[in-house]
Design an enzyme around this catalytic site. Structure first.
Site, short mmCIF file in Angstrom:
data_model
loop_
_atom_site.label_atom_id
_atom_site.label_comp_id
_atom_site.label_asym_id
_atom_site.label_seq_id
_atom_site.Cartn_x
_atom_site.Cartn_y
_atom_site.Cartn_z
N GLY A 101 0.83 -1.21 0.00
CA GLY A 101 0.00 0.00 0.00
C GLY A 101 0.86 1.26 0.00
O GLY A 101 0.56 2.23 0.68
N ARG B 211 0.34 5.76 -1.66
CA ARG B 211 -0.09 7.06 -1.10
C ARG B 211 -0.20 6.95 0.42
O ARG B 211 0.06 5.89 1.00
CB ARG B 211 -1.44 7.46 -1.70
CG ARG B 211 -2.52 6.43 -1.46
CD ARG B 211 -3.85 6.91 -2.01
NE ARG B 211 -4.91 6.15 -1.40
CZ ARG B 211 -5.76 5.37 -2.05
NH1 ARG B 211 -5.67 5.28 -3.37
NH2 ARG B 211 -6.69 4.71 -1.41
N VAL C 224 -2.85 -7.73 -2.63
CA VAL C 224 -2.34 -8.40 -1.43
C VAL C 224 -3.16 -9.62 -1.01
O VAL C 224 -2.66 -10.50 -0.31
CB VAL C 224 -2.19 -7.43 -0.22
CG1 VAL C 224 -1.20 -6.32 -0.51
CG2 VAL C 224 -3.54 -6.87 0.22
N TYR D 102 -13.96 -3.73 9.50
CA TYR D 102 -12.64 -3.11 9.64
C TYR D 102 -12.05 -3.39 11.03
O TYR D 102 -10.89 -3.77 11.17
CB TYR D 102 -12.78 -1.61 9.40
CG TYR D 102 -11.51 -0.82 9.39
CD1 TYR D 102 -10.64 -0.86 8.30
CD2 TYR D 102 -11.17 0.01 10.47
CE1 TYR D 102 -9.46 -0.11 8.29
CE2 TYR D 102 -10.01 0.76 10.47
CZ TYR D 102 -9.16 0.70 9.38
OH TYR D 102 -7.99 1.44 9.37
N1 LIG Z 1 -5.79 7.11 7.71
C1 LIG Z 1 -6.10 6.75 8.93
O1 LIG Z 1 -6.67 7.53 9.70
C2 LIG Z 1 -5.75 5.38 9.46
C3 LIG Z 1 -5.97 5.13 10.80
C4 LIG Z 1 -5.64 3.87 11.32
C5 LIG Z 1 -5.13 2.91 10.49
N2 LIG Z 1 -4.93 3.18 9.17
C6 LIG Z 1 -4.38 2.10 8.35
O2 LIG Z 1 -3.19 2.52 7.74
C7 LIG Z 1 -3.04 1.89 6.46
C8 LIG Z 1 -2.85 2.93 5.37
O3 LIG Z 1 -3.95 3.83 5.43
P1 LIG Z 1 -4.06 5.15 4.52
O4 LIG Z 1 -4.90 6.10 5.29
O5 LIG Z 1 -2.71 5.55 4.04
O6 LIG Z 1 -4.95 4.56 3.34
P2 LIG Z 1 -5.06 4.98 1.80
O7 LIG Z 1 -6.42 4.57 1.37
O8 LIG Z 1 -4.63 6.39 1.59
O9 LIG Z 1 -3.97 4.01 1.13
C9 LIG Z 1 -4.14 2.60 1.16
C10 LIG Z 1 -3.07 1.94 0.34
O10 LIG Z 1 -3.34 0.54 0.30
C11 LIG Z 1 -3.35 0.11 -1.07
N3 LIG Z 1 -4.27 -1.02 -1.23
C12 LIG Z 1 -5.59 -1.06 -0.93
N4 LIG Z 1 -6.09 -2.26 -1.25
C13 LIG Z 1 -5.07 -2.99 -1.75
C14 LIG Z 1 -4.95 -4.32 -2.24
N5 LIG Z 1 -6.01 -5.13 -2.30
N6 LIG Z 1 -3.73 -4.76 -2.69
C15 LIG Z 1 -2.67 -3.94 -2.65
N7 LIG Z 1 -2.70 -2.67 -2.17
C16 LIG Z 1 -3.90 -2.21 -1.74
C17 LIG Z 1 -3.80 1.34 -1.84
O11 LIG Z 1 -3.45 1.26 -3.19
C18 LIG Z 1 -3.04 2.43 -1.09
O12 LIG Z 1 -1.69 2.46 -1.51
C19 LIG Z 1 -4.32 1.04 6.26
O13 LIG Z 1 -4.07 -0.29 6.65
C20 LIG Z 1 -5.30 1.69 7.21
O14 LIG Z 1 -6.29 0.78 7.64
C21 LIG Z 1 -5.24 4.39 8.63
#
Ligand SMILES: NC(=O)c1ccc[n+]([C@@H]2O[C@H](COP(=O)([O-])OP(=O)(O)OC[C@H]3O[C@@H](n4cnc5c(N)ncnc54)[C@H](O)[C@@H]3O)[C@@H](O)[C@H]2O)c1
Length: 252
Positions: free
Chosen positions: A19, A22, A70, A160
């Site tokens: 991921g 971004r 993934v 989630y």
């Molecule tokens: N943003 C938040 O507030 C937050 C809070 C807690 C946890 N998280 C976790 O942090 C991680 C990143 O979050 P983010 O906010 O940067 O999300 P985002 O949506 O900006 O980015 C998600 C990334 O995962 C990739 N991705 C999604 N599905 C995929 C798949 N099936 N195969 C390969 N790649 C895949 C996307 O292409 C992207 O690069 C996630 O696991 C999210 O659950 C985020």
């Protein structure tokens, strides 16, 4: 010009970040590259991770973008082989890819549940399974990105929350299995971070959220990347099976 090796504690290490196109994953990849690691930047399609890989290339010796869903067990196994061949091993695995499909339980479809578990939980299991042998060889590190929602729960996120709580259990089990081989496996659990995932929050929801955060702000992707860098680096050598919550105090 890159910094001298003594300020680059991950020099010579190979890190794989899922991921990485971004948000948090991109920040983690760039941070690990700045620390000297070679980077395998994974996104669903290689093209999407290209920008991250080129930012990393400017900071370290080697960085490649790879496309991989993934949740696809076979593709993940092939990809882990390919990364080892092209970058020269595997030392750090960061399972960061994640999605949301929010809905109250009464309205949540089976597909929304299955898809979130497949990406967030099984995706991490796929990479752990494929990478365990090379990580045992390198006495490597794994950092799984969970969420405070996996610790506290959250209405509208049963799928989630289950996936993120599952990641914490997965981490503890694998930490126990791999500790004897010198591999440390930990969780970083972010609070609310400004990325595309949280962009849909309206101003009122955002203000209410900020009120619930003792440090008075949402996190930035760099806040999470700093915690990952710590666990991946020399400071993380005697820490395993733990969940490091990075949430500005929200969970206190
Ligand atoms: N943003 C938040 O507030 C937050 C809070 C807690 C946890 N998280 C976790 O942090 C991680 C990143 O979050 P983010 O906010 O940067 O999300 P985002 O949506 O900006 O980015 C998600 C990334 O995962 C990739 N991705 C999604 N599905 C995929 C798949 N099936 N195969 C390969 N790649 C895949 C996307 O292409 C992207 O690069 C996630 O696991 C999210 O659950 C985020």
């Amino acid at each position: 010009m890159s910094a001298p090796t003594e300020h680059r504690p991950l020099h010579g290490k190979v890190a794989l970040v899922t991921g990485a196109s971004r948000g948090i994953g991109k920040a983690i990849a760039v941070r690990l590259a700045a620390s000297g690691a070679k980077l395998a930047c994974i996104a669903t399609e290689a093209e999407r991770a290209r920008e991250t890989a080129s930012l990393c290339s400017a900071l370290t010796e080697g960085a490649q973008a790879y496309g991989c869903e993934v949740g696809d067990t076979k593709k993940v196994a092939e990809l882990v082989e390919q990364v080892q061949k092209e970058l020269g091993g595997l030392d750090i695995l960061v399972n960061n890819a994640g999605i949301t499909r929010d809905q109250l339980l009464m309205r949540m479809s089976e597909d929304d549940f299955d898809r979130v578990i497949a990406v967030n939980l099984k995706g991490a299991w796929n990479f752990l399974k494929a990478a365990s042998r090379p990580l045992m060889k390198s006495k490597g590190r794994v950092i799984n990105i969970s969420s405070v929602v996996g610790v506290m729960g959250n209405a509208g996120q049963a799928n989630y929350a289950a996936s993120k709580a599952g990641l914490i259990g997965l981490t503890k089990a694998v930490a126990k299995e791999l500790a004897g081989r010198g591999v440390c496996v930990n969780v970083v659990a972010p609070g609310f971070v400004t990325t595309d995932m949280t962009a849909a929050l309206d101003e009122a929801a955002r203000s209410k959220l900020v009120e619930s955060i003792p440090l008075g702000r949402l996190g930035g992707p760099e806040d999470i990347a700093a915690a990952v860098e710590f666990l991946a680096g020399p400071g993380g050598a005697y820490i395993t099976g733990q969940t490091l919550v990075v949430d500005g105090g929200m969970c206190i």
